[in-house]
Design a protein around this motif. Structure first.
Motif, PDB file in Angstrom:
ATOM      1  N   MET A   1       0.826  -1.196   0.000  1.00 19.69           N
ATOM      2  CA  MET A   1       0.000   0.000   0.000  1.00 19.69           C
ATOM      3  C   MET A   1       0.866   1.255   0.000  1.00 19.69           C
ATOM      4  O   MET A   1       0.577   2.220  -0.688  1.00 19.69           O
ATOM      5  N   ARG A   2       1.963   1.184   0.769  1.00 19.53           N
ATOM      6  CA  ARG A   2       2.868   2.355   0.816  1.00 19.53           C
ATOM      7  C   ARG A   2       3.534   2.575  -0.530  1.00 19.53           C
ATOM      8  O   ARG A   2       3.670   3.693  -0.989  1.00 19.53           O
ATOM      9  N   ASP A   3       3.931   1.461  -1.182  1.00 23.61           N
ATOM     10  CA  ASP A   3       4.563   1.575  -2.500  1.00 23.61           C
ATOM     11  C   ASP A   3       3.608   2.181  -3.517  1.00 23.61           C
ATOM     12  O   ASP A   3       3.983   2.962  -4.376  1.00 23.61           O
ATOM     13  N   ASP A   4       2.317   1.796  -3.396  1.00 24.56           N
ATOM     14  CA  ASP A   4       1.312   2.325  -4.342  1.00 24.56           C
ATOM     15  C   ASP A   4       0.958   3.769  -4.019  1.00 24.56           C
ATOM     16  O   ASP A   4       0.228   4.414  -4.769  1.00 24.56           O
TER      17      ASP A   4
END
Ligand code: G1P
Length: 275
Positions: free
Chosen positions: A271-274
């Protein structure tokens, strides 16, 4: 081509007590999404729009999750918080949800048989929501639906597991007919490492042809005194053909605390990467 997907969700979730004392384990979130919602998204991706859920006592939160919450929606209407509901609204628009209750816990085979009234006489998917699968580009159920389209028989998903884990699973033996696809000759539910016919364990994804219901009706209690889908599938494999498919992707055993935490970290990173 397969329209329906069954979710056995009547279990007590004892491994997560006290969290599951008043809350169904299927609504426990990985990051901000309940486990069962990941499963429904996977079913929908495979074209299965009719979601059939076998529930039990104390599982009302499941039904509420897939229903409109008027008060909440009224409160956040027109605010930027609406974005948080986008995914679940899409599922509710695209899927139908039906429910039946399993009154006694007599095993996974019994839970699936309880779902017969929602499924009828057509092939269907089965997802055990606590096996959370990330199929990367392609969901595991979508991968399996393609195998079904080619062979028109029941299909189970498998993965290799270490020997000391084998007794937690149904285990298959078979001959490889295509890369990663096995024709099943034997299946044992939760064998000891000595009894295990291979290291190929069944994970919580199945496509079943409807004759499985007739077989389940005749299947005596097996391991743990419960009616086992593994035993019924072995009967089906002997009469007909059942395939085991080594899926592509990653699976988390969210029925265990360790697997649950692993999945949480994995999805949080993603989620953080997205962003
Ligand atoms: C069930 C099945 C087992 C399968 C497993 C996958 O067991 O009976 O064959 O390997 O799901 O998660 P349970 O985990 O419900 O004990």
């Amino acid at each position: 081509m397969i329209r329906k997907c069954l979710f056995p969700a009547a279990g007590y979730g004892t491994r997560f007590l006290p969290a599951t004392k008043a809350m169904p384990k299927e609504v426990m979130p990985i990051v901000n999404k309940p486990l069962i919602q990941y499963g429904v998204e996977e079913a929908l991706e495979a074209g299965m729009h009719d979601i059939a859920i076998v529930t039990g006592r104390g599982k009302r939160a499941l039904e509420d999750h897939f229903d409109v919450s008027y008060e909440l929606e009224h409160q956040i209407n027109g605010t930027d918080k609406e974005a948080y509901l986008a995914d679940i609204r899409r599922l509710m628009d695209q899927c139908t949800f039906s429910y039946t209750r399993q009154k006694e816990m007599k095993g996974l085979g019994h839970a699936i048989l309880t779902g017969e009234t929602l499924i009828g006489r057509e092939p269907f998917g089965v997802i055990l929501a606590d096996d959370l699968c990330d199929g990367n580009s392609d969901g595991v159920m979508a991968q399996m639906a393609r195998i079904y389209a080619k062979y028109r028989c029941s299909v189970v998903a498998i993965e290799e597991v270490p020997q000391d884990q084998i007794e937690k699973y149904g285990v298959i033996a078979g001959s490889e007919i295509e890369d990663g696809l096995f024709m099943i000759s034997d299946m044992v539910e939760k064998p000891s490492p000595e009894e295990a016919p291979s290291n190929l364990a069944i994970i919580g994804r199945y496509i079943l042809t409807p004759d499985i219901f007739d077989i389940l009706r005749e299947t005596p209690p097996g391991r743990g005194g419960e009616i086992q889908i593994t035993d019924a599938l072995l009967t089906q494999a002997k009469r007909n053909m059942v395939l085991a498919y080594k899926f592509k992707g990653r699976r988390f055993d969210c029925g265990s605390v360790a697997g649950f935490i692993e999945a949480t970290n994995y999805y949080y990173e993603r989620m953080r990467d997205d962003g």
